[in-house]
Design a protein around this motif. Structure first.
Motif, PDB file in Angstrom:
ATOM      1  N   ILE A 139      86.197  21.627  60.792  1.00 43.40           N
ATOM      2  CA  ILE A 139      85.008  21.326  59.996  1.00 43.40           C
ATOM      3  C   ILE A 139      85.349  20.925  58.565  1.00 43.40           C
ATOM      4  O   ILE A 139      84.517  20.335  57.879  1.00 43.40           O
ATOM      5  N   ALA A 140      86.582  21.243  58.117  1.00 42.71           N
ATOM      6  CA  ALA A 140      86.944  20.896  56.744  1.00 42.71           C
ATOM      7  C   ALA A 140      88.445  20.703  56.636  1.00 42.71           C
ATOM      8  O   ALA A 140      89.227  21.411  57.276  1.00 42.71           O
ATOM      9  N   LEU A 141      88.831  19.730  55.830  1.00 45.33           N
ATOM     10  CA  LEU A 141      90.231  19.467  55.519  1.00 45.33           C
ATOM     11  C   LEU A 141      90.473  19.916  54.083  1.00 45.33           C
ATOM     12  O   LEU A 141      89.739  19.519  53.174  1.00 45.33           O
ATOM     13  N   GLU A 142      91.479  20.762  53.896  1.00 44.99           N
ATOM     14  CA  GLU A 142      91.726  21.385  52.592  1.00 44.99           C
ATOM     15  C   GLU A 142      93.080  20.978  52.036  1.00 44.99           C
ATOM     16  O   GLU A 142      94.083  20.995  52.739  1.00 44.99           O
ATOM     17  N   TYR A 143      93.082  20.612  50.752  1.00 40.15           N
ATOM     18  CA  TYR A 143      94.311  20.394  50.002  1.00 40.15           C
ATOM     19  C   TYR A 143      94.273  21.339  48.804  1.00 40.15           C
ATOM     20  O   TYR A 143      93.382  21.206  47.947  1.00 40.15           O
ATOM     21  N   THR A 144      95.191  22.281  48.736  1.00 37.52           N
ATOM     22  CA  THR A 144      95.203  23.255  47.641  1.00 37.52           C
ATOM     23  C   THR A 144      96.544  23.215  46.918  1.00 37.52           C
ATOM     24  O   THR A 144      97.599  23.096  47.555  1.00 37.52           O
ATOM     25  N   TYR A 145      96.478  23.341  45.585  1.00 43.93           N
ATOM     26  CA  TYR A 145      97.675  23.358  44.744  1.00 43.93           C
ATOM     27  C   TYR A 145      97.649  24.625  43.897  1.00 43.93           C
ATOM     28  O   TYR A 145      96.635  24.940  43.252  1.00 43.93           O
ATOM     29  N   LEU A 146      98.759  25.356  43.894  1.00 44.53           N
ATOM     30  CA  LEU A 146      98.902  26.593  43.134  1.00 44.53           C
ATOM     31  C   LEU A 146     100.133  26.507  42.245  1.00 44.53           C
ATOM     32  O   LEU A 146     101.164  25.972  42.675  1.00 44.53           O
TER      33      LEU A 146
END
Length: 239
Positions: A139-146
């Protein structure tokens, strides 16, 4: 099925109305596959362009969704999401958060991400790409940067089916202060469409989120691409 071509109502709107009534009445149940655009064209005695436009309107309304190489299907009810709870990062601690991890890498921030996180381009960040799954559907595509410096030792195993802010709070004891989110319409290109199992060019929600510590440092920067047929957002205000 006959359309009234004498009316001033565009033909695609007439087709859209008939298809919508079939869905609302339950004649076409959730998960049912629609006839092909050519079959609907023959049925209504209109061009496939007219049918395609009617179908796109119903996709945009959330009544239908399209899957690459399979066809067009009737959507289930979109899940209601409170905008305030999403932005404030509240969640039930016992709630499961199934995700499929696509990639997990340590890399230099670069100019764009460095600017988002207030880092130098050569500073190291953790990049996470994954799919949010509900009822076996992406349902969702996530790109996360930490910032890697703030999350020492983080591995791909640590984020398995867990929300990023839970990891920040519970493992790294980060005092989260606030989050700011921007919501925009977005047209999916081929690669992202394939991951979300929808047609290329499908309109989705793009969420861009910045999460701040209580010291006003940016601890997380994310972009989410969320299927419009799976989520509907609302906000409630006390008057």
């Amino acid at each position: 099925m006959q359309l009234d071509k004498r009316l001033h109502i565009p033909l695609y709107r007439q087709v859209e109305k008939i298809l919508e009534e079939k869905i609302i009445s339950g004649q076409w149940g959730i998960g049912s596959q629609l006839p092909t655009e050519q079959e609907l064209s023959d049925l209504f005695d209109v061009s496939t362009i007219t049918v395609k436009r009617a179908v796109i309107e119903l996709v945009n309304k959330g009544y239908l969704f399209r899957q690459r190489g399979k066809g067009t299907f009737v959507s289930g009810a979109a899940k209601e999401q409170d905008l305030n709870s999403i932005i404030s990062l509240t969640t039930n601690s016992d709630q499961e958060h199934p995700h499929d991890l696509i990639s997990f890498t340590y890399e230099a921030a670069g100019e764009e991400i460095g600017e988002k996180l207030r880092l130098d381009p050569e500073d190291e960040v953790i990049k996470i790409e994954r799919l949010k799954i509900e009822n076996n559907d992406p349902i969702a595509l996530e790109y996360t940067y930490l910032p890697a410096e703030k999350c020492p030792g983080l591995t791909s195993d640590d984020i398995n089916n867990e929300l990023i802010f839970n990891i920040l709070k519970n493992r790294f004891h980060v005092s989260l202060g606030r989050a700011k989110a921007f919501i925009r319409p977005y047209i999916l290109p081929k690669k992202q469409s394939k991951l979300l199992q929808v047609e290329t060019g499908t309109a989705v929600f793009e969420w861009e989120r910045f999460t701040y510590t209580k010291q006003e440092d940016i601890i997380e920067y994310s972009k989410f691409y969320i299927r419009a047929d799976k989520e509907v957002y609302y906000t409630e205000v006390q008057l």
